[in-house]
Write an enzyme that holds these catalytic residues in place. Structure first.
Site, short mmCIF file in Angstrom:
data_model
loop_
_atom_site.label_atom_id
_atom_site.label_comp_id
_atom_site.label_asym_id
_atom_site.label_seq_id
_atom_site.Cartn_x
_atom_site.Cartn_y
_atom_site.Cartn_z
N GLU A 271 0.90 -1.62 0.20
CA GLU A 271 -0.15 0.11 0.06
C GLU A 271 0.88 1.35 0.02
O GLU A 271 1.90 1.53 0.80
CB GLU A 271 -0.53 0.19 1.20
CG GLU A 271 -1.76 -0.93 0.64
CD GLU A 271 -3.06 -0.64 2.82
OE1 GLU A 271 -2.36 -0.19 3.68
OE2 GLU A 271 -3.34 -1.38 2.12
N CYS B 40 3.53 8.42 2.20
CA CYS B 40 2.91 7.47 2.95
C CYS B 40 3.53 5.71 2.25
O CYS B 40 2.72 5.60 1.74
CB CYS B 40 1.45 7.13 3.63
SG CYS B 40 2.27 5.42 4.85
N CYS C 97 5.29 -7.59 7.49
CA CYS C 97 6.56 -7.26 8.75
C CYS C 97 6.90 -8.08 9.29
O CYS C 97 6.07 -9.39 10.45
CB CYS C 97 6.24 -5.87 9.27
SG CYS C 97 6.94 -5.02 10.25
N CYS D 274 4.44 -6.95 15.94
CA CYS D 274 3.27 -5.74 17.11
C CYS D 274 1.44 -5.60 17.47
O CYS D 274 1.23 -6.12 16.53
CB CYS D 274 3.32 -3.75 16.96
SG CYS D 274 5.38 -3.71 16.17
N CYS E 166 -0.93 -3.40 15.55
CA CYS E 166 -0.47 -3.44 14.31
C CYS E 166 -1.36 -4.23 13.09
O CYS E 166 -1.08 -5.96 13.44
CB CYS E 166 0.34 -3.31 14.16
SG CYS E 166 1.51 -3.05 11.84
N CYS F 44 -2.14 3.94 7.34
CA CYS F 44 -0.18 4.66 7.45
C CYS F 44 -0.53 4.99 8.13
O CYS F 44 -1.38 5.78 8.89
CB CYS F 44 -0.55 5.64 6.69
SG CYS F 44 0.51 6.41 5.95
N1 SAH Z 1 7.51 -0.06 11.05
C1 SAH Z 1 7.13 1.20 11.24
C2 SAH Z 1 6.99 1.52 10.46
C3 SAH Z 1 5.51 1.42 9.25
S1 SAH Z 1 4.57 1.42 10.84
C4 SAH Z 1 7.26 1.56 12.86
O1 SAH Z 1 6.47 0.53 13.57
O2 SAH Z 1 7.63 2.20 13.10
C5 SAH Z 1 4.04 3.40 11.06
C6 SAH Z 1 3.51 3.72 12.56
O3 SAH Z 1 1.95 3.69 12.77
C7 SAH Z 1 4.11 3.28 13.56
O4 SAH Z 1 4.25 4.59 14.80
C8 SAH Z 1 3.14 2.27 13.82
O5 SAH Z 1 2.76 1.59 15.30
C9 SAH Z 1 1.37 3.24 13.54
N2 SAH Z 1 0.40 1.67 13.96
C10 SAH Z 1 0.30 0.46 13.20
N3 SAH Z 1 -0.54 0.52 13.74
C11 SAH Z 1 -1.38 1.34 14.10
C12 SAH Z 1 -2.55 1.16 14.51
N4 SAH Z 1 -3.82 0.21 14.11
N5 SAH Z 1 -3.12 2.36 14.73
C13 SAH Z 1 -2.81 3.38 15.48
N6 SAH Z 1 -1.28 3.73 14.95
C14 SAH Z 1 -0.70 2.13 14.13
FE1 SF4 Z 2 5.98 -3.62 11.60
FE2 SF4 Z 2 3.68 -2.75 12.57
FE3 SF4 Z 2 5.54 -2.74 14.86
FE4 SF4 Z 2 5.37 -1.39 12.13
S1 SF4 Z 2 4.11 -1.40 13.90
S2 SF4 Z 2 6.87 -2.85 13.34
S3 SF4 Z 2 4.95 -2.54 10.66
S4 SF4 Z 2 4.26 -4.72 12.94
#
Ligand code: SAH
Ligand code: SF4
Length: 394
Positions: free
Chosen positions: A115, A128, A135, A139, A142, A369
Site C-alpha cells: 500500500e 506514505c 513485517c 506489534c 498493528c 498509514c
Molecule cells: N514499522 C515502522 C513503520 C511502519 S508503522 C514502525 O513501526 O514505526 C507506522 C506507524 O503506524 C507506527 O508508529 C505504528 O506503530 C503505527 N500503527 C500501526 N498500526 C496502527 C494502528 N492500528 N493504529 C494506529 N497506529 C498504528
Molecule cells: Fe511492523 Fe507494524 Fe510493528 Fe511497524 S508497527 S514494526 S509495521 S508490526
C-alpha cells in the site's frame, strides 16, 4: 552476527535482473548505474556524465522511454533500450477519499502487493510508502504485523512508489520547464507504510538517497521521515548514512507494557532505545524526533503514562504524535476515548512539547498509514483547492 540477522535472513531477495527480462535502472545508486552502463559498453570516460543525464531523465522528468532522451545520441538510446528498462510498481487499484487522500495498491515483482497513501494537506503533500511486504515484527496493535508473507522491497520498488505517485498526480515538469517550476504536490515522504524500514536498511537508504539527490527526486532530507519500531543498532547508521528525520514508535512508558505492544522492546528495551535517540539529532543534524504514541484504551493512556513519557524523553528535542488507535477487525484493543486523549495531550503540552492528536485520513477508503492528519487542523483542502491556490489550475 549482526543484531538484525535472525529476523531478516530468511527474506527473499529478488534479483534486479529477472531471468527473462532486461535490467531495471530505477533504484540503482549512482555507482551501481555507472558500473552497469560500463558493463553494457558505455566508455568509462563518459559513464559519469551519462549517469547524471539518465538520472535527470528518470527522476526529474519522469521519462520512461529511452528514445525520448534527446541529449543522448540516437545509437546510444537504441543501445540502452535494448538492454534496460525504466520500470515502477504497477498500480492495481486506486481509491480517492472525500478528503483528497489517495490510496494505492501496487504490485511488485513476484505478484506481491503493498500500500501507498498520498495525503494532501494545506502546506504539503505527503506520500506514505512501504519498505517491506508485511513485517517480521509482531506489534500486537498493528495489522501489518499479522501478515505472514514477508519480503524486502528493492530500492527500485521503494523509490518507484514515489515515481508512481508523481505519475498519478501528473506532476512531472512539462518539456522545457525546470523541475522546481511549480510547488510540489508530493513534497514529503514518510516511511510509515508496511514494514520495518530498518530491517531493510540498504534498500531504504539507497532509495532515499535518490529521493534526496539534486539530480534525483530532489527532496530535502528534512522532508523525509523514517519511522522505526526501535531497531537500536541501526539508528546511529540512519543518522550517518541517510540523515533524514526520525520518528519512533514509542507507544508505552514502561518496559512491561512496551514488551507487549512492541515486542522488539524485549531485545532493545527503553533504556537502550533512549540512549540511541539522544545522539540522533546531533549526528544527523536534524530537528526534533517524532515520538509516535498510539492511544489504546486502558493500556497506555493514563495520566501516569503521560507523566512518565515526559520524564523519559527529557533532554531529547521531541514532538509527540498521539495517534488514536485505528481499529481493525479482530484487533485486541480499543481506541481511547476522546476526552482521555485530550487530557493526555494536555499534560504533554504543558510540559513544553508539541502534542498534536492525529486522526486517520481517508477513513472512507480505510487508508492505512501511520501518518495521520492533525485533528486540530480544521481546514481540509482538496487537491483542486491546493492547485488553485498555488496558481496551478489546468
Ligand atoms: N514499522 C515502522 C513503520 C511502519 S508503522 C514502525 O513501526 O514505526 C507506522 C506507524 O503506524 C507506527 O508508529 C505504528 O506503530 C503505527 N500503527 C500501526 N498500526 C496502527 C494502528 N492500528 N493504529 C494506529 N497506529 C498504528
Ligand atoms: Fe511492523 Fe507494524 Fe510493528 Fe511497524 S508497527 S514494526 S509495521 S508490526
Amino acid at each position: 552476527m549482526s543484531a538484525s540477522a535472525p529476523i531478516t535472513q530468511d527474506l527473499v531477495t529478488i534479483p534486479r535482473k529477472l531471468p527473462d527480462g532486461p535490467t531495471n535502472l530505477v533504484g540503482l545508486t549512482r555507482d551501481q548505474l555507472r558500473e552497469t552502463l560500463i558493463a553494457a559498453g558505455t566508455p568509462e570516460k563518459q559513464a559519469k556524465m551519462r549517469v547524471g543525464q539518465i538520472w535527470q531523465w528518470i527522476y526529474q522528468k519522469g521519462e520512461r522511454d529511452f528514445a525520448k532522451m534527446t541529449n543522448l545520441s540516437k545509437d546510444y538510446r537504441a543501445q540502452l533500450a535494448e538492454q534496460f528498462v525504466i520500470a515502477v510498481p504497477e498500480v492495481v487499484s486506486r481509491e480517492v477519499s472525500a478528503d483528497g487522500t489517495r490510496k494505492y495498491l501496487v504490485r511488485i515483482a513476484g505478484g506481491h502487493e503493498v500500500e501507498v497513501v498520498y495525503i494532501p494537506e494545506t502546506d504539503r503533500g505527503t506520500l506514505c510508502i512501504s519498505s517491506q511486504v508485511g513485517c517480521t515484527l509482531t506489534c500486537s496493535f498493528c495489522h501489518t504485523g499479522t501478515q505472514k508473507l514477508v519480503r524486502n522491497l528493492t530500492a527500485g520498488e521503494i523509490v518507484g512508489q514515489v515515481m508512481m505517485a508523481r505519475d498519478d498526480l501528473d506532476e512531472w515538469p512539462e518539456p522545457g520547464e525546470g523541475s522546481d517550476a511549480r510547488p510540489r504536490l508530493l513534497s514529503n515522504i514518510v516511511l510509515m507504510g508496511m514494514g520495518e524500514p530498518l530491517y531493510n536498511f540498504e534498500n531504504v537508504r539507497d532509495a532515499m538517497k535518490i529521493a534526496m539527490d539534486p539530480e534525483g527526486i530532489s527532496l530535502s532530507r528534512r522532508r523525509i521521515t523514517l519511522s522505526t519500531s526501535g531497531v537500536v543498532p541501526e539508528i546511529a547508521r540512519t543518522a550517518e548514512e541517510i540523515g533524514c528525520q526520525l520518528a519512533i514508535s514509542f507507544h508505552a512508558t514502561t518496559d512491561e507494557t512496551r514488551d507487549k505492544l512492541v515486542p522488539i522492546n524485549k531485545r532493545w528495551p527503553l533504556k537502550d532505545l533512549l540512549e540511541a535517540l539522544k545522539s540522533y539529532p546531533k549526528v544527523s543534524n536534524s530537528e526534533r524526533i517524532t515520538f509516535e504514541y498510539v492511544m489504546l484504551k486502558g493500556v497506555n493512556d493514563s495520566d501516569d503514562d503521560a507523566r512518565r513519557l515526559i520524564k523519559l524523553i527529557k533532554g531529547i528535542p521531541a514532538k509527540i504524535n498521539l495517534i488514536p488507535f485505528n481499529e481493525w477487525p479482530g484487533a485486541p484493543y480499543e481506541r481511547s476515548d476522546w476526552e482521555r486523549i485530550e487530557r493526555f495531550a494536555d499534560i504533554v503540552y504543558k510540559a513544553g512539547y508539541a502534542s498534536p492528536i492525529r486522526t486517520p485520513r481517508g477513513e472512507d477508503i480505510m487508508a492505512a498509514c501511520g501518518q495521520l492528519k492533525s485533528a486540530t487542523e480544521r481546514a481540509r483542502k482538496s487537491r483542486a483547492q491546493i492547485e488553485a491556490e498555488a496558481g496551478m489550475t489546468k
